[in-house]
Design an enzyme around this catalytic site. Structure first.
Site, PDB file in Angstrom:
ATOM      1  N   LYS B 116      14.182 -18.042  64.704  1.00 16.51           N
ATOM      2  CA  LYS B 116      13.885 -19.361  65.460  1.00 16.51           C
ATOM      3  C   LYS B 116      12.543 -20.387  64.545  1.00 16.51           C
ATOM      4  O   LYS B 116      12.583 -21.276  65.215  1.00 16.51           O
ATOM      5  CB  LYS B 116      13.520 -19.114  66.652  1.00 16.51           C
ATOM      6  CG  LYS B 116      14.716 -18.259  67.471  1.00 16.51           C
ATOM      7  CD  LYS B 116      14.720 -18.433  69.135  1.00 16.51           C
ATOM      8  CE  LYS B 116      16.101 -17.919  69.284  1.00 16.51           C
ATOM      9  NZ  LYS B 116      16.159 -17.399  70.801  1.00 16.51           N
ATOM     10  N   THR B 117      12.268 -20.044  63.378  1.00 15.80           N
ATOM     11  CA  THR B 117      11.449 -20.936  62.758  1.00 15.80           C
ATOM     12  C   THR B 117      12.004 -21.878  61.879  1.00 15.80           C
ATOM     13  O   THR B 117      12.776 -21.599  61.061  1.00 15.80           O
ATOM     14  CB  THR B 117      10.575 -19.995  62.184  1.00 15.80           C
ATOM     15  OG1 THR B 117       9.989 -19.181  62.963  1.00 15.80           O
ATOM     16  CG2 THR B 117       9.344 -20.802  61.703  1.00 15.80           C
TER      17      THR B 117
END
Ligand SMILES: [Zn+2]
Lengths: 360, 340
Positions: B116-117
């Site tokens: 999710k980065t």
């Protein structure tokens, strides 16, 4: 469903305020990621206190030291001026007044937007603001396709940065740092068949980026009004409303689970589009009520861990969509939030302050 | 908000501090500057403080070397959102002429770890822009979607890759891929969106130039999927998307839609299977809201007293029974239609 009576618990105002104050006073080492976005976190914390009307429960000393710290983040150099996320890339003893930032410690466009809002909440006089430098900085961030990079020269871009550039220009009352025509073309290229906007061309419609697209189009005075055709407006409203699911909360994309932050992103977009009255507000309130964490703070969904981001956005959603008389009963007072400006995402009082004190 | 708790590593996996490594003794670690009262001070772990002290030290001297790759990797593992470490790492790779396939291997691991980065995906884009070898990426993305089939970054990366390289070979298997994804989960809107992108936004590719045939194929596909799961807003949005993009009147779909907007007991029993208009699967919960709405749109467009009356009736059934969450919306649609 809205027909059913439901018991509405009180909004745990004191608990939510102390969740934010706790974060402002310190974070555990497991939160090191906040280094690269600390000013945004500060905005969610201080902004929550503003929405709760709780700024006067903070001490003058605290408020002054927050202001001092935020001003420390204003930095100048070859790409212009702005605010960096924190001093995470600044070695001791810091920059002297004549020194400029390195390429690894530049201002950041999202942080610059949140810094201006934080300082407005703290009722700063903005005497230290380098306005001309910020205009130059935004110019350095805009790319050929109309979008903006998070820091000058980076390829990292999406619609969020464009909104920040527009919001900053609006607060400065000076649009000379952005090419709105090119930016509007970029926004249009992010529109999808569902009626929402993705974060970049060809990407799936998403609640947060749809807010950002619609708010940006409405912020820029140069762009034609209304910015959407009748058909486009209808399909955007339709898609936004479709995102409210059986829990009463909003999801960010078709078919995903509801998440408290999208109650703001979708709800605020509907307000901007003049379609606020079409939401089932009581169901939305019921969902947000269930996202309250028992020791303070609001989480993205019931049973999850709270954080300042979801706390702030839930309160901001409640500012627009308070519970109706029929469900609030004796708890009505606890649910009262300061009125919010949906375009800039801050209380009306704070936006008034910004507009009066930020322009040259 | 980045509040992801990092996988705690067992002591054996934890590399020694840079301050304890003789090979780093020539670098002066630089403390982070903080004035007296920072907002939200982070109580850094010893590992993080050590790595970032050395990172600031290296940035100060401008060193770009093999060991800087180790150092930036360490910083990134401790804080994947540290965009300056990513930026410096990228510049170091370029300066050293490092083999980028090795870097991509490392990224395969980090992408899944920090799915999710944003930075993980951004870095990957930069690398592939240089290697100009997008083909293996499609396979990597497919693997990564196994972890999270709706991950926004992963899908965006795939869309970027296809649009950026716009290579006929890349597009080749895309329709099969996306069909596999919708088969796995017919409610995966990311897959439906991707299909729209592939079919309608990627230009006229080989084998796709006969648009009438393509539209027919897509209509057949979406109707088939609606027949399997009637209450699937992703499929209905896709259907509307096809019609809107190609200026096809909704009324053309009237025959297909009606059974989905009708109570099962009111449906005529028929043994004849109309391949153009597949009927709802047995046991489907009918009538379903998206079909009622679609039918109402047809009547509204048809207009006249009769059309509007039938549309209003359908909207009332949505408001009162089949889609009560949007009661106010359906009432507004009724007022709006009757006003004109
Ligand atoms: Zn959220």
């Amino acid at each position: 469903m809205s027909e059913e009576r439901f018991h509405l618990p009180p909004l745990a105002r004191a608990g939510h305020a102390s969740h934010c104050k706790r974060c402002l006073s310190g974070l555990p080492g497991s939160q090191s990621e906040v280094d690269a976005s600390k000013l945004a976190l500060s905005f969610y914390c201080i902004g929550s206190l503003d929405l709760l009307g709780a700024m006067d429960t903070t001490s003058q000393t605290d408020r002054q030291s927050w202001k001092d710290w935020i001003w420390e983040q204003q930095t100048k150099g070859r790409h212009g001026s702005g605010f960096r996320p924190s001093s995470f890339m600044t070695p001791r003893p810091g920059l002297g007044s004549s020194e400029t930032y390195t390429e690894y410690d530049t201002p950041h466009i999202i942080m610059t937007y949140t810094a201006l809002l934080c300082l407005s909440i703290l009722r700063d006089d903005f005497l230290k603001l380098d306005r001309a430098g910020i205009i130059n900085f935004m110019r350095a961030c805009q790319r050929d396709d109309g979008s903006f990079s998070i820091v000058p020269g980076s390829n990292e871009t999406d619609l969020r940065t464009l909104y920040c550039a527009f919001a900053i220009s609006h607060m400065l009352n000076d649009w000379s740092g952005v090419d709105t025509t090119r930016a509007a073309a970029f926004i249009a290229s992010c529109r999808t068949y569902e009626g929402g906007y993705g974060q970049a061309p060809f990407c799936e419609a998403q609640g947060g980026t749809t807010y950002i697209a619609i708010a940006s189009l409405h912020l820029a005075p140069q762009l034609q009004k209304p910015p959407l055709t009748l058909v486009e407006r209808q399909s955007t409203i339709h898609w936004l409303l479709q995102n409210q699911d059986q829990s009463g909360g909003f999801c960010g994309r078709t078919g995903k689970d509801a998440d408290a932050c999208y109650c703001f992103w979708c709800g605020a977009t509907l307000e901007i589009l003049d379609a606020k009255h079409l939401i089932d507000a009581n169901s939305l309130v019921r969902f947000l009520a269930s996202c309250q964490f028992k020791y303070g703070g609001i989480s993205k969904a019931p049973g999850e861990t709270p954080d300042p981001y979801h706390t702030y956005l839930s309160l901001a959603a409640l500012a627009m969509y308070p519970p109706g008389q029929d469900v609030a009963h004796n708890e009505a007072a606890s649910w009262r939030i300061e009125p919010i400006d949906p375009l800039l995402n801050a209380t009306k009082e704070t936006v008034k302050w910004a507009r009066e004190h930020i322009p040259a | 908000m980045p509040s992801v708790s990092r996988n705690s590593q067992s002591p054996l996996d934890t590399p020694p501090l840079f301050s304890e490594r003789p090979e780093w003794s020539d670098i002066t670690p630089l403390d982070q500057y903080e004035d007296a009262n920072p907002v939200a001070p982070i109580f850094y772990s010893a590992d993080y403080k050590d790595a970032t002290d050395y990172f600031r030290g290296v940035v100060k001297t401008g060193e770009k070397s093999e060991r800087v790759l180790d150092l930036t990797e360490r910083v990134i593992r401790l804080n994947p959102a540290h965009y300056s470490a990513w930026q410096y790492r990228y510049e170091t790779l370029i300066a050293l002429g490092s083999p980028l396939d090795v870097e991509l291997k490392l990224m395969d691991e980090l992408a899944v770890k920090f799915l999710k980065t944003y930075q993980v995906w951004h870095h990957r884009r930069l690398l592939v822009t240089l290697t100009r070898n997008p083909a293996p990426e499609l396979k990597f993305i497919a693997t990564s979607l196994k972890e999270d089939a709706k991950n926004y970054h992963t899908w965006s990366y795939r869309q970027w890759l296809l649009a950026y390289f716009n290579d006929e070979d890349l597009w080749q298997g895309e329709l099969d891929f996306v069909e596999m994804m919708t088969t796995q989960d017919v409610r995966n809107n990311s897959a439906w969106h991707h299909r729209f992108f592939v079919v309608f936004q990627s230009g006229l590719r080989e084998g796709e130039t006969d648009r009438a045939r393509v539209i027919k194929r897509e209509l057949t596909y979406v109707k088939h999927n609606i027949s399997l799961a009637a209450n699937n807003p992703s499929a209905w949005n896709y259907l509307r998307g096809i019609l809107d993009a190609n200026n096809i009147p909704y009324a053309d779909l009237g025959e297909f839609v009606k059974p989905y907007a009708t109570s099962p007991q009111d449906l005529p029993v028929s043994d004849l299977v109309d391949l153009e208009n597949p009927p709802p699967a047995k046991g489907a919960e009918l009538p379903c809201a998206p079909a009622i709405e679609f039918l109402a749109d047809i009547y509204e467009k048809q207009g006249g007293q009769d059309g509007l009356r039938q549309a209003a009736e359908l909207w009332r059934s949505l408001a009162d029974e089949h889609d009560t969450m949007r009661k106010k919306y359906w009432e507004y649609r009724t007022r709006d239609a009757l006003k004109t």
